[in-house]
Write a protein that holds these residues in place. Structure first.
Motif, short mmCIF file in Angstrom:
data_model
loop_
_atom_site.label_atom_id
_atom_site.label_comp_id
_atom_site.label_asym_id
_atom_site.label_seq_id
_atom_site.Cartn_x
_atom_site.Cartn_y
_atom_site.Cartn_z
N ALA B 160 -1.56 6.38 -8.78
CA ALA B 160 -1.72 6.53 -7.33
C ALA B 160 -0.89 5.54 -6.51
N PRO B 161 -0.81 4.25 -6.89
CA PRO B 161 -0.09 3.33 -6.00
C PRO B 161 1.34 3.76 -5.69
N ALA B 162 2.05 4.30 -6.67
CA ALA B 162 3.44 4.70 -6.43
C ALA B 162 3.51 5.79 -5.36
N ILE B 163 2.62 6.79 -5.48
CA ILE B 163 2.67 7.88 -4.50
C ILE B 163 2.20 7.37 -3.13
N HIS B 164 1.25 6.44 -3.11
CA HIS B 164 0.78 5.92 -1.82
C HIS B 164 1.89 5.13 -1.12
N ARG B 165 2.64 4.33 -1.89
CA ARG B 165 3.74 3.59 -1.28
C ARG B 165 4.80 4.54 -0.71
N GLU B 166 5.10 5.58 -1.50
CA GLU B 166 6.09 6.58 -1.06
C GLU B 166 5.60 7.29 0.20
N ARG B 167 4.28 7.58 0.22
CA ARG B 167 3.70 8.31 1.35
C ARG B 167 3.72 7.45 2.61
N VAL B 178 2.50 9.62 13.34
CA VAL B 178 1.89 8.77 12.31
C VAL B 178 2.26 7.31 12.59
N ASP B 179 1.25 6.41 12.59
CA ASP B 179 1.54 4.99 12.75
C ASP B 179 0.74 4.18 11.73
N ASP B 180 0.93 2.87 11.75
CA ASP B 180 0.24 2.00 10.80
C ASP B 180 -1.26 2.20 10.80
N HIS B 181 -1.82 2.35 11.99
CA HIS B 181 -3.26 2.48 12.14
C HIS B 181 -3.79 3.68 11.33
N VAL B 182 -3.16 4.83 11.48
CA VAL B 182 -3.69 6.01 10.79
C VAL B 182 -3.38 5.98 9.29
N MET B 183 -2.46 5.15 8.86
CA MET B 183 -2.15 5.06 7.43
C MET B 183 -2.98 4.00 6.72
N ALA B 184 -3.96 3.45 7.41
CA ALA B 184 -4.76 2.35 6.84
C ALA B 184 -5.42 2.75 5.51
N TYR B 185 -5.84 4.02 5.38
CA TYR B 185 -6.48 4.45 4.14
C TYR B 185 -5.61 4.13 2.93
N PHE B 186 -4.33 4.51 3.02
CA PHE B 186 -3.45 4.38 1.85
C PHE B 186 -3.14 2.92 1.56
N LYS B 187 -3.02 2.12 2.63
CA LYS B 187 -2.75 0.69 2.42
C LYS B 187 -3.88 0.04 1.64
N ARG B 188 -5.13 0.38 2.01
CA ARG B 188 -6.27 -0.20 1.30
C ARG B 188 -6.29 0.23 -0.16
N ARG B 189 -5.95 1.50 -0.39
CA ARG B 189 -6.00 2.00 -1.77
C ARG B 189 -4.97 1.33 -2.68
N LEU B 190 -3.93 0.75 -2.11
CA LEU B 190 -2.94 0.06 -2.93
C LEU B 190 -3.56 -1.07 -3.74
N SER B 191 -4.60 -1.72 -3.17
CA SER B 191 -5.26 -2.79 -3.93
C SER B 191 -6.48 -2.28 -4.69
N GLN B 192 -7.17 -1.24 -4.14
CA GLN B 192 -8.42 -0.78 -4.79
C GLN B 192 -8.13 -0.02 -6.08
N ALA B 193 -7.15 0.89 -6.04
CA ALA B 193 -6.94 1.78 -7.18
C ALA B 193 -6.59 1.03 -8.47
N PRO B 194 -5.72 0.01 -8.41
CA PRO B 194 -5.39 -0.66 -9.69
C PRO B 194 -6.59 -1.36 -10.33
N ARG B 195 -7.45 -1.97 -9.53
CA ARG B 195 -8.65 -2.60 -10.09
C ARG B 195 -9.48 -1.56 -10.85
N ASP B 196 -9.69 -0.41 -10.18
CA ASP B 196 -10.51 0.64 -10.80
C ASP B 196 -9.84 1.17 -12.06
#
Lengths: 257, 257
Positions: B160-167, B178-196
Motif C-alpha cells: 500500500a505505501p507505494a501506491i499511496h505515495r504515487e496517489r 484536490v489539496d493536502d487537506h483532503v489527502m490526509a487519509y493517505f498520508k496517515r496510512r503511510l505510517s499505519q500500514a507498515p506497522r500492521d
C-alpha cells in the motif's frame, strides 16, 4: 432464531410505552437473574469449599473470555461508526488497552489467588462442556440476532451491581482465601456495568419501535438469563449435588500437567 | 471455502523457508496488486474528471467502512487476548478513539472536498453493487477462514505505501479540486500500514507451519488482491469504458435528495 419477531405474536399490538418497555425488561431480572440460583447462595454465604470456588472461578473464566469476542462480533455487524466508537470501550474494559490490563487479567488474579495455574484456566480444558456451550451460544446469538436484540441481550448488566456487591461482601467475610486484591474484578464492574447498561437501555428504547421488536428485546434478556443460569446449574450438578463431574472437567485435588 | 488447506495439493510437501514464504507473499503483490489496474493509472495521472473521481471516492468509502467491521470480525474469533489487544488498534485507526477522529472521518473529508453529501456517501446508496459484494466478501472471508489465513488476507498492506505515495503526488499535481487537506487519509496510512503489515507478516511466519497452511496464506493475498481489483473493474466499466452505470448507482451530475 429470531423467533419472536418472526412469529405472529404481538403483530397487531401497539408498542409499549418506553416506561412499560423498561419495566418489562427489569421484570425479567426480578424473575430470572442468576442471583436467585442456589449455587450463588452457597458461594456468597461461605458454604463452598475452596475446590468448589475454584470450579466456579475457572468455569466463569470462559464467560469472561467470551464477552470481548461477543462485543467484537457485535461491532463486526454495526455499520454505524458512532455505535462502534461507543461499543469498543466494552472491549477495552475486558481486554485492557495499553497499560490498563483489563477485566480478564483481573479475573486471572482471582484464579491465581485460588491457586489455579494460569495456563490451565486460559486453556479452558477443565471447564464444564455445558459452560462452554452456554457462553458460545451467547456469542452466536449476538452474531445472528437483529442488532437491537443483540444490544438487549447485554442488559443483564442492569442487575449485576447488586449481585457484585453481595458477592464482594459475602466472599470477603466468609472465605479466608479471598481478599480485596483478588476481588478487584467485581469492584471495577460496579462502575463499568451501569454505564454500559444505561447506554444499552437507551439504545433499545430508541431503536425497538414495534411491539414485536420490543418483545424480542425482552426475550433477549430472558435468553441471557438462561445463559447465566445454565452455567450455575452445571456447576451445581458437577460440584455440589449430586457431584457428578463430567469426564475431563476439573477434579478437586487434581494435579495440573 | 478454505480450498487450499482442504485440497490434497502440497499435502506431502515440506514447508517453505520463512524467507521463501515471504517472497511468495510479496510476489502476489508484484503480479496482482491493484496499482497495476488501468483505472488507477487514469486516477493518478489526472485523466479522470471530477465526477469520475467522485465515483471512485464514494465507492471506495464502502471498502473503508468495511475494514473495521472486518477487524472486529477477526477479533470475535480470536481466543488469544494478546492478539486481540494488538489487533484492536486497527479499529482505532479507522474508527478513531476519543478525540482522534480516525481514517473513515478522513475519508469523508475527501468526499466532502469532492462535493458529495455525507449522508449520501455513508448510506452507500450510490455505490456499485459489485463494490459492496466485493468488500462484504472480504468481511465473510475473515469470518470463515482459519485465523492465520484471515491475518494473511490483510497483507496487501505490504504493497500500500507505494501506491499511496504515487496517489498523493499524482492527485495533488493533476487535480485542482484536490489539496493536502483532503489527502490526509493517505498520508496517515503511510505510517499505519507498515506497522500492521510487519505484525501480520511475522504472525503468519510463526503460525503457518505446514506447506498447505502457507499456500492458503499466499492464496489469501491473491483473494484480497481480487477484492481490490474487482472494485476497480466495476468503476472502470461503469464510469470509463463502456460507461454503463447500473440502475441506482451514482450518476454524474445527479442531485442528492
Amino acid at each position: 432464531m429470531n423467533d419472536v419477531i418472526e412469529s405472529h405474536a404481538f403483530l397487531n399490538e401497539a408498542p409499549l410505552s418506553k416506561q412499560d418497555f423498561e419495566a418489562a425488561i427489569r421484570a425479567v431480572g426480578a424473575e430470572r437473574y442468576h442471583d436467585k440460583h442456589p449455587f450463588h447462595k452457597l458461594l456468597h454465604g461461605g458454604k463452598l469449599n475452596k475446590d468448589q470456588v475454584r470450579a466456579w472461578a475457572l468455569n466463569r473464566y470462559c464467560y469472561q473470555e467470551a464477552v470481548p469476542r461477543k462485543d467484537a462480533a457485535f461491532m463486526s455487524r454495526a455499520h454505524d461508526r458512532e455505535l462502534r466508537r461507543e461499543w469498543i470501550h466494552r472491549i477495552h474494559d475486558h481486554d485492557g488497552l495499553g497499560d490498563e490490563a483489563g477485566g480478564i487479567e483481573r479475573w486471572l488474579v482471582l484464579t491465581d489467588g485460588l491457586g489455579l495455574p494460569r495456563d490451565y484456566v486460559i486453556s479452558r480444558r477443565g471447564a464444564l462442556p455445558a459452560t462452554k456451550f452456554a457462553v458460545e451460544a451467547y456469542v452466536r446469538y449476538v452474531v445472528e440476532q437483529p442488532l437491537v436484540v443483540a444490544v438487549a441481550s447485554s442488559l443483564t448488566e442492569l442487575f449485576a451491581p447488586a449481585i457484585h456487591r453481595e458477592r464482594i461482601a459475602g466472599m470477603l467475610e466468609n472465605y479466608d482465601f479471598v481478599d480485596d486484591h483478588v476481588m478487584a474484578y467485581f469492584k471495577r464492574r460496579l462502575s463499568q456495568a451501569p454505564r454500559d447498561a444505561d447506554f444499552a437501555l437507551e439504545y433499545i428504547k430508541q431503536n425497538a419501535l414495534s411491539r414485536p421488536e420490543q418483545e424480542a428485546c425482552i426475550e433477549a434478556v430472558r435468553f441471557k438469563c438462561d445463559v447465566l443460569w445454565a452455567q450455575l446449574d452445571a456447576l451445581h450438578h458437577a460440584y455440589v449435588t449430586p457431584g457428578v463431574i463430567p469426564p475431563g472437567a476439573y477434579q478437586p485435588g487434581q494435579s495440573f500437567p
